[in-house]
Motif scaffolding. Structure first.
Motif, PDB file in Angstrom:
ATOM      1  N   THR A  67       0.835  -1.205   0.000  1.00 10.47           N
ATOM      2  CA  THR A  67       0.000   0.000   0.000  1.00 10.47           C
ATOM      3  C   THR A  67       0.865   1.247   0.000  1.00 10.47           C
ATOM      4  O   THR A  67       1.897   1.286   0.651  1.00 10.47           O
ATOM      5  N   SER A  68       0.404   2.246  -0.698  1.00  6.42           N
ATOM      6  CA  SER A  68       1.062   3.532  -0.552  1.00  6.42           C
ATOM      7  C   SER A  68       0.207   4.299   0.458  1.00  6.42           C
ATOM      8  O   SER A  68      -0.993   4.048   0.592  1.00  6.42           O
ATOM      9  N   ILE A  69       0.871   5.206   1.168  1.00  2.00           N
ATOM     10  CA  ILE A  69       0.127   5.902   2.227  1.00  2.00           C
ATOM     11  C   ILE A  69      -1.062   6.654   1.633  1.00  2.00           C
ATOM     12  O   ILE A  69      -2.127   6.733   2.234  1.00  2.00           O
ATOM     13  N   SER A  70      -0.868   7.161   0.397  1.00  7.11           N
ATOM     14  CA  SER A  70      -1.951   7.960  -0.178  1.00  7.11           C
ATOM     15  C   SER A  70      -3.217   7.118  -0.372  1.00  7.11           C
ATOM     16  O   SER A  70      -4.325   7.639  -0.344  1.00  7.11           O
ATOM     17  N   GLN A  71      -3.034   5.803  -0.517  1.00  2.73           N
ATOM     18  CA  GLN A  71      -4.211   4.940  -0.621  1.00  2.73           C
ATOM     19  C   GLN A  71      -5.020   4.947   0.673  1.00  2.73           C
ATOM     20  O   GLN A  71      -6.212   4.688   0.660  1.00  2.73           O
ATOM     21  N   LEU A  72      -4.311   5.221   1.775  1.00  5.16           N
ATOM     22  CA  LEU A  72      -4.970   5.150   3.075  1.00  5.16           C
ATOM     23  C   LEU A  72      -5.889   6.343   3.305  1.00  5.16           C
ATOM     24  O   LEU A  72      -6.763   6.309   4.163  1.00  5.16           O
ATOM     25  N   ARG A  73      -5.654   7.390   2.510  1.00  3.97           N
ATOM     26  CA  ARG A  73      -6.419   8.623   2.728  1.00  3.97           C
ATOM     27  C   ARG A  73      -7.924   8.338   2.701  1.00  3.97           C
ATOM     28  O   ARG A  73      -8.683   8.849   3.490  1.00  3.97           O
ATOM     29  N   ASP A  74      -8.308   7.486   1.751  1.00  3.66           N
ATOM     30  CA  ASP A  74      -9.735   7.243   1.572  1.00  3.66           C
ATOM     31  C   ASP A  74     -10.256   6.118   2.451  1.00  3.66           C
ATOM     32  O   ASP A  74     -11.423   5.763   2.363  1.00  3.66           O
ATOM     33  N   LEU A  75      -9.380   5.525   3.258  1.00  4.00           N
ATOM     34  CA  LEU A  75      -9.836   4.402   4.078  1.00  4.00           C
ATOM     35  C   LEU A  75     -10.174   4.875   5.489  1.00  4.00           C
ATOM     36  O   LEU A  75      -9.518   5.768   6.015  1.00  4.00           O
ATOM     37  N   PRO A  76     -11.180   4.256   6.076  1.00  2.00           N
ATOM     38  CA  PRO A  76     -11.588   4.676   7.422  1.00  2.00           C
ATOM     39  C   PRO A  76     -10.650   4.128   8.488  1.00  2.00           C
ATOM     40  O   PRO A  76     -11.014   3.245   9.242  1.00  2.00           O
ATOM     41  N   VAL A  77      -9.404   4.620   8.512  1.00  2.00           N
ATOM     42  CA  VAL A  77      -8.455   4.181   9.535  1.00  2.00           C
ATOM     43  C   VAL A  77      -7.964   5.387  10.338  1.00  2.00           C
ATOM     44  O   VAL A  77      -8.028   6.527   9.872  1.00  2.00           O
ATOM     45  N   ASP A  78      -7.488   5.114  11.551  1.00  2.00           N
ATOM     46  CA  ASP A  78      -7.093   6.191  12.458  1.00  2.00           C
ATOM     47  C   ASP A  78      -5.612   6.184  12.781  1.00  2.00           C
ATOM     48  O   ASP A  78      -5.063   7.185  13.197  1.00  2.00           O
ATOM     49  N   GLU A  79      -5.008   5.014  12.629  1.00  2.00           N
ATOM     50  CA  GLU A  79      -3.646   4.892  13.139  1.00  2.00           C
ATOM     51  C   GLU A  79      -2.803   4.065  12.184  1.00  2.00           C
ATOM     52  O   GLU A  79      -3.296   3.131  11.553  1.00  2.00           O
ATOM     53  N   LEU A  80      -1.538   4.426  12.131  1.00  2.00           N
ATOM     54  CA  LEU A  80      -0.604   3.705  11.294  1.00  2.00           C
ATOM     55  C   LEU A  80       0.501   3.164  12.183  1.00  2.00           C
ATOM     56  O   LEU A  80       1.153   3.926  12.882  1.00  2.00           O
TER      57      LEU A  80
END
Ligand code: C2E
Ligand code: CA
Ligand code: CA
Length: 707
Positions: free
Chosen positions: A575-588
């Motif tokens: 995954t690229s971090i930018s993919q995470l933008r649209d995901l409902p996650v709070d923490e990495l």
């Protein structure tokens, strides 16, 4: 020598023999047929001449002469001779026979009597058509006493009809009244025939030889071409085209032979399987050409580092194998595997770009772990996956990791039992908690729940021995239910004491593809009246990307419930971090792999990577947690890079709930990136903080459990 080469000679040779025989037979048949056609033709010519001679001769002979005892007088004989004189030397002799076989006339001097060939005379007079035969006739002085000249003569019997003679008798019509025997000199015709046949034989022989040569050459060339192709195919079938190393087939063949020998000599055979970590990433980000270049360099290093007897093979993709035909001990094989892994320490130069590549090596030995080539391959494969999974770099085969080993099946049964403890019985599966430390303040702001199995006979087992087993067998949902129930119950207990701290529970990839887990969490929270913001879930990056269309709705519902979602082991997936933008996650949660590289002896570049992760994550409003912090210098760097929280042996291992020193809760607002905790916990220092060098091995018996 490959079989194809040995087979070529017999092939062309048998072609040569068979085709030569065929050519000789064909040539002989051709000459024979031509000869017989020509000789029949010459006989037919002779018959025609004989008929003409007969016609000339009988025109001067009266009918009566054919009726014995009448004979020709001298005048009549002269007339016959005169009539046939035009045929010259060609006509050797002319005889006229009456039906009863008496000689009417002979052109030979002094021959008044004689006998015909009775059978032929009968045949001709009865059948009415001529009969010819080539005979050898002896003529001239001394013919009777064995002297004279031998003559090849065409002896023709021609029927004489009543209407062909000098005075035709109408009463007899055209009935046969006798026969003329015409002997023609056959020497010239025979010689011409022989000459023609000789010429023909020469022409046919030359033609057939030329044809044979052309055919043979064609066959030979084709066979050579086939042989070259066969050789090339054999080479390709056994060698990897990219690296030139033996391929899987050749390795299998060598393994078979090596193992046969080892069985005789009682020696030990080792097999290492290695696979380049994150090769897919390298391939995807740098391109396949660079990927290929890397594989070639890896092959080169492996080849250069091993003994002559060892076989390095490429099994395909980024998988390599090393066969050790004779190793002293399993420990020795493991040592060799570590040395092989050490070959990957210097960076690979792809053009100008230095690339750090790691590898996971699995080791298995025969007869220790396997008894035949295929089980040796399989056990080495199991070991390699274990090395990859636990990120230990090198792993020796262990039946625990093996799906199909009996030990594993027993363990599965044990796990089943451990998940359903009898009321009142001691619990084998226990939750331990590892604190999450806020880097800015050093306070404990959360806990991660990690499961431990206190096995009745095998001691304490880390989750890495049984979680994968549970995942493969479908028991994982029970494990998750168990962990969630334990944690929520624990949270309720802490809450009752007024010192609850958020607890993060690890979910498996299998859990997050259905909404059942959300229902379970919801009902547990309700049952124990625990607020949703005390519970967090951790989902690995690989679980997220494996099936986003099914995982995202689950995460969305968890978010709607108010449960925080953390992406675990971030960085090792794709995954690229930018993919995470649209995901409902709070923490990495940044994977330990990157964190451990940050210290003094880490790899350069890791800091840049972590910095990039932190910046991007913050720009999406994600909290950043570093996993596996083992020493203070790393913590200093993490703090400088802006990481929010840290977890690791530096602060504490995972410990049982009663070993945590919890402080009364201080309510804090939610979504505070750096904090987020409700209460405070201090960790009872059950052990001095570990460092990289004193890190306990992650195997049974040395775990942080003490109760
Ligand atoms: P994880 O979620 O990445 O957990 C962190 C692992 O790193 C834990 O291993 C922890 O003990 C270890 N760790 C913590 N600090 C350090 C450190 O400073 N250095 C090193 N080298 N290691 C550190 P553990 O407890 O063996 O758990 C392994 C994995 O098992 C976990 O990885 C998690 O994926 C899984 N797991 C643990 N408990 C559960 C559970 O209840 N359910 C599920 N589904 N998975 C679990
Ligand atoms: Ca985790
Ligand atoms: Ca993790």
């Amino acid at each position: 020598m490959p079989r194809a080469v040995r087979r070529r000679w017999p092939l062309t040779r048998s072609f040569a023999v068979i085709s030569s025989i065929a050519m000789v037979v064909l040539g002989c048949a051709l000459v024979w047929v031509t000869w017989s056609v020509m000789s029949q033709q010459s006989v037919r010519d002779g018959i025609a001449t004989a008929e003409t001679v007969t016609a000339y001769a009988t025109r001067t002979v009266p009918t009566d002469s054919f009726v014995p005892p009448d004979n020709l007088d001298q005048a009549q004989k002269d007339a016959v001779e005169a009539a046939t004189s035009g045929f010259g030397d060609r006509l050797v002799e002319l005889r006229l026979w009456a039906l009863d076989g008496s000689l009417i006339y002979s052109s030979a001097e002094h021959t008044e009597t004689g006998f015909p060939d009775g059978d032929r005379l009968d045949l001709v007079t009865a059948g009415g058509s001529p009969s010819a035969r080539v005979i050898t006739d002896v003529r001239g002085a001394g013919a009777g006493s064995g002297g004279g000249t031998e003559l090849s003569v065409l002896d023709v019997y021609v029927p004489v009809r009543a209407d062909e003679v000098a005075d035709p008798d109408p009463a007899r019509g055209s009935s046969v009244i006798g026969a003329a025997e015409v002997m023609l000199d056959h020497r010239a015709a025979g010689a011409a025939l022989a000459e023609a046949v000789r010429t023909l034989a020469v022409v046919v022989t030359l033609g057939l030889v030329a044809l044979w040569l052309v055919l043979f050459r064609t066959v030979w060339t084709a066979s050579r071409r086939l042989q070259a192709t066969a050789l090339e195919n054999a080479r390709l079938a056994l060698l990897d085209s990219l690296t030139g190393l033996p391929n899987r087939r050749m390795l299998a063949e060598r393994m078979r032979r090596t193992i046969l020998e080892a069985e005789e000599t009682g020696s030990r055979v080792g097999l290492m399987l290695l696979d380049i970590d994150r090769f897919k990433d390298i391939n995807d980000s740098l391109g396949h050409d660079r990927g290929d270049e890397l594989l070639e360099q890896v092959a080169e290093r492996l080849r250069g580092a091993l003994r002559d007897d060892d076989v390095v093979a490429r099994l395909g993709g980024d998988e390599f194998a090393i066969l050790l035909p004779d190793v002293r001990s399993v420990a020795n094989a493991e040592r060799l595997a570590r040395r092989v892994r050490g070959l990957f320490v210097p960076p690979f130069m792809l053009g100008e770009l230095p690339l750090h590549v790691d590898t996971s090596v699995g080791v298995a030995c025969l007869p220790d772990h396997a008894s035949d080539p295929s089980s040796l391959m399989r056990t080495a494969d199991v070991a390699m996956y274990a090395a990859k999974h636990h990120r230990t770099g090198v792993s020796v085969y262990s039946a625990d990791e093996d799906d199909s080993s009996p030990a594993r099946l027993v363990l599965l049964g044990d796990l089943h039992r451990a998940l359903t403890p009898a009321p009142g019985a001691a619990r084998e599966l226990r939750m331990h908690y590892q604190p999450k430390i806020e880097l800015a303040t050093g306070r404990t702001v959360g806990l991660e729940a990690l499961m431990r199995w206190v096995h009745p006979t095998r001691g304490v087992l880390p989750p890495t021995t049984f979680i994968p087993l549970a995942e493969q067998s479908g028991l994982i949902h029970d494990v998750t239910r168990y962990a969630l129930t334990e944690c929520v119950t624990q949270l309720a207990a802490w809450r009752a004491e007024g010192r609850a701290t958020p607890v993060a529970v690890n979910l498996s990839a299998h859990d997050v593809t259905t909404l059942a887990v959300v229902d379970l969490i919801e009902s547990l929270l309700e049952e124990h009246t625990v607020p949703a913001d005390l519970l967090e879930v951790e989902i690995t990056e690989t679980a997220l990307v494996a099936d986003p269309s099914r995982v995202v709705p689950v995460l969305e519902r968890l978010g709607a419930l108010g449960i925080r979602v953390a992406i675990d082991d971030f960085g090792i997936g794709n995954t690229s971090i930018s993919q995470l933008r649209d995901l409902p996650v709070d923490e990495l949660k940044i994977d330990r792999l990157f964190v451990s590289d940050l210290g003094a002896d880490g790899r350069e570049g890791s800091e840049v990577v972590v910095q990039a992760m932190v910046d991007l994550a913050h720009s999406f409003d994600l909290r950043v947690v570093a996993e596996g912090v083992e020493d203070e210098p790393t913590a200093v760097i993490l703090r400088r890079l802006g990481v929010d929280q840290a977890q690791g042996y530096l602060y504490s291992q995972a410990v049982p709930a009663h070993d945590l020193r919890l402080t009364p809760s201080v309510p804090r607002p939610r979504r505070d990136r750096a904090g987020g905790g409700r209460g405070g916990v201090a960790v009872a220092p059950t052990r001095p903080p570990s460092t990289r060098h004193t890190r306990p091995p992650r195997s049974a018996g040395t775990d942080d459990t003490n109760g």
